[in-house]
Design a protein around this motif. Structure first.
Motif, short mmCIF file in Angstrom:
data_model
loop_
_atom_site.label_atom_id
_atom_site.label_comp_id
_atom_site.label_asym_id
_atom_site.label_seq_id
_atom_site.Cartn_x
_atom_site.Cartn_y
_atom_site.Cartn_z
N TYR A 199 0.85 -1.18 0.00
CA TYR A 199 0.00 0.00 0.00
C TYR A 199 0.89 1.25 0.00
CZ TYR A 199 -2.80 -3.74 2.03
OH TYR A 199 -3.39 -4.95 2.28
N ASP A 200 0.34 2.37 -0.46
CA ASP A 200 1.06 3.65 -0.43
C ASP A 200 2.41 3.57 -1.15
OD1 ASP A 200 -1.06 4.75 1.05
OD2 ASP A 200 -0.17 4.03 2.92
N LYS A 201 2.41 2.87 -2.30
CA LYS A 201 3.58 2.74 -3.19
C LYS A 201 4.72 1.93 -2.60
CE LYS A 201 2.64 6.99 -5.76
NZ LYS A 201 3.18 8.27 -6.29
N ILE A 202 4.49 1.24 -1.49
CA ILE A 202 5.50 0.35 -0.92
C ILE A 202 5.48 -0.97 -1.69
CG2 ILE A 202 6.22 -0.91 1.14
CD1 ILE A 202 4.93 1.31 2.79
N LEU A 203 6.65 -1.46 -2.09
CA LEU A 203 6.72 -2.69 -2.87
C LEU A 203 6.46 -3.92 -2.00
CD1 LEU A 203 9.85 -1.97 -5.11
CD2 LEU A 203 7.46 -1.99 -5.84
N ASN A 204 5.85 -4.91 -2.60
CA ASN A 204 5.66 -6.21 -1.96
C ASN A 204 7.01 -6.92 -1.91
OD1 ASN A 204 5.09 -8.89 -1.34
ND2 ASN A 204 3.41 -9.09 -2.78
N PRO A 205 7.58 -7.15 -0.74
CA PRO A 205 8.93 -7.71 -0.65
C PRO A 205 9.03 -9.16 -1.12
CG PRO A 205 7.94 -7.64 1.53
CD PRO A 205 7.00 -6.92 0.61
N LYS A 206 7.93 -9.84 -1.28
CA LYS A 206 7.98 -11.25 -1.68
C LYS A 206 7.40 -11.48 -3.08
CE LYS A 206 8.10 -13.18 2.95
NZ LYS A 206 7.61 -14.24 3.86
N PHE A 207 7.19 -10.40 -3.82
CA PHE A 207 6.61 -10.51 -5.15
C PHE A 207 7.63 -10.99 -6.17
CE2 PHE A 207 5.87 -8.52 -9.32
CZ PHE A 207 4.62 -9.06 -9.62
N THR A 208 7.22 -11.96 -6.99
CA THR A 208 8.04 -12.44 -8.10
C THR A 208 7.16 -12.52 -9.34
OG1 THR A 208 9.41 -13.77 -6.62
CG2 THR A 208 9.51 -14.28 -8.97
N PRO A 209 7.47 -11.76 -10.42
CA PRO A 209 6.67 -11.86 -11.63
C PRO A 209 6.83 -13.24 -12.27
CG PRO A 209 8.60 -10.51 -12.03
CD PRO A 209 8.58 -10.79 -10.55
N GLY A 210 5.80 -13.65 -12.99
CA GLY A 210 5.82 -14.96 -13.63
C GLY A 210 4.65 -15.80 -13.19
N PRO A 211 4.76 -17.13 -13.33
CA PRO A 211 3.67 -18.01 -12.91
C PRO A 211 3.44 -17.94 -11.40
CG PRO A 211 5.24 -19.16 -14.32
CD PRO A 211 5.88 -17.87 -13.95
N PHE A 212 2.20 -18.10 -10.99
CA PHE A 212 1.85 -18.13 -9.57
C PHE A 212 0.74 -19.15 -9.37
CE2 PHE A 212 -1.34 -15.43 -11.34
CZ PHE A 212 -2.48 -15.71 -10.60
N SER A 213 0.55 -19.57 -8.14
CA SER A 213 -0.51 -20.52 -7.84
C SER A 213 -0.89 -20.44 -6.37
CB SER A 213 -0.07 -21.95 -8.18
OG SER A 213 -1.10 -22.87 -7.87
N LEU A 214 -2.18 -20.34 -6.11
CA LEU A 214 -2.71 -20.34 -4.76
C LEU A 214 -3.96 -21.21 -4.74
CD1 LEU A 214 -2.40 -18.89 -1.90
CD2 LEU A 214 -4.25 -17.42 -2.67
N GLU A 215 -3.96 -22.21 -3.87
CA GLU A 215 -5.13 -23.09 -3.72
C GLU A 215 -5.92 -22.67 -2.49
OE1 GLU A 215 -4.55 -27.47 -4.61
OE2 GLU A 215 -2.47 -26.82 -4.30
N LEU A 216 -7.22 -22.54 -2.66
CA LEU A 216 -8.09 -22.13 -1.58
C LEU A 216 -9.07 -23.25 -1.27
CD1 LEU A 216 -8.79 -19.71 0.24
CD2 LEU A 216 -10.32 -18.91 -1.56
N GLU A 217 -9.06 -23.69 -0.02
CA GLU A 217 -9.91 -24.82 0.38
C GLU A 217 -11.23 -24.34 0.99
OE1 GLU A 217 -8.34 -28.75 2.19
OE2 GLU A 217 -9.01 -27.53 3.89
N GLN A 218 -11.15 -23.40 1.93
CA GLN A 218 -12.35 -22.89 2.59
C GLN A 218 -12.17 -21.44 3.00
OE1 GLN A 218 -13.15 -25.50 5.97
NE2 GLN A 218 -14.83 -26.47 4.87
N ILE A 219 -13.28 -20.72 3.07
CA ILE A 219 -13.35 -19.43 3.74
C ILE A 219 -14.37 -19.59 4.86
CG2 ILE A 219 -13.86 -16.98 3.55
CD1 ILE A 219 -13.13 -17.09 0.63
N THR A 220 -13.89 -19.50 6.09
CA THR A 220 -14.76 -19.68 7.25
C THR A 220 -14.80 -18.39 8.06
OG1 THR A 220 -12.91 -20.61 8.51
CG2 THR A 220 -14.34 -22.16 7.35
#
Length: 231
Positions: A199-220
């Motif tokens: 936020y506020d132009k601060i860079l995401n320190p763990k961001f890597t451009p390219g392929p990504f994947s996140l699996e979501l099982e539940q939202i409780t």
């Protein structure tokens, strides 16, 4: 094609606007035909808001990709059923000054009333990057979003706890300290994002451009006292 000069996809841009009712003429026509801009919210069952282990087409239909193509970028994301999960995957690119991918629900009509709860829990497996989760209590396309950043552990299932009281109000990725707290009695939409910025132009320190994947099982939902539902 050289980096930073990839072709913007007008077709994907219009498809996103159509899905989220963000084109005024199309939204008006849809309202005339169906009588509503929004979609029926998910039904709460024992504190579970979304259960993607069931691979329900109805749950999947509420979500759509919302990527940096809306700002001229070329990143692409998609949702697809996994093995008892929902996979948020694709390619994030910083070309054309882009750098974010996301999936967002259409606006709920009526809004979700979560006033009896303290927050949300996400059961997920990521790729080691830092993601963001947003809630909105207004139906506008560009309404203030209440955000929460969280880190993932590559290839490991974790539970991310998101208390409503710890959400940061944001407008176009800028913090809004004068904004009121989230109105949890009228949740209009949910969003999950991977971005090169915090936020506020601060860079995401763990961001890597390219392929990504996140699996979501539940939202409780977090009950009073901060306890997730017991499975």
């Amino acid at each position: 094609m050289t980096p930073g000069n990839r072709t913007w996809d007008l077709g994907r841009f219009l498809e996103i606007l159509r899905f989220f009712d963000a084109v005024p003429v199309l939204s008006w026509l849809q309202t005339m035909i169906s009588g509503s801009h929004g979609v029926t919210p998910p039904q709460l069952q024992d504190g579970v808001l979304f259960d993607f282990t069931q691979n329900s087409p109805n749950s999947l239909a509420l979500w759509g990709a919302l990527d940096d193509v809306v700002m001229g970028g070329v990143s692409q994301s998609r949702l697809e059923p996994g093995e008892q999960s929902l996979r948020f995957t694709g390619l994030v690119s910083t070309d054309n000054s882009g750098g974010f991918v996301s999936v967002r629900t259409r606006n709920f009509d009526p809004p979700l009333n979560l006033a009896a709860y303290q927050g949300l829990c996400l059961r997920l497996r990521g790729d080691g990057q830092r993601y963001k989760f947003f809630l909105r209590d207004q139906p506008g396309w560009d309404a203030i979003a209440y955000g929460y950043s969280f880190d993932t552990i590559a290839a490991e299932w974790i539970t991310v706890t998101i208390p409503f009281a710890q959400l940061t109000p944001l407008f176009r990725a800028r913090s809004q300290p004068q904004a009121p707290p989230l109105n949890s009695a009228r949740i209009c939409s949910l969003q999950l994002m991977l971005s090169k910025f915090e936020y506020d132009k601060i860079l995401n320190p763990k961001f890597t451009p390219g392929p990504f994947s996140l699996e979501l099982e539940q939202i409780t939902l977090l009950f009073g006292g901060g306890s997730p539902p017991q499975g």
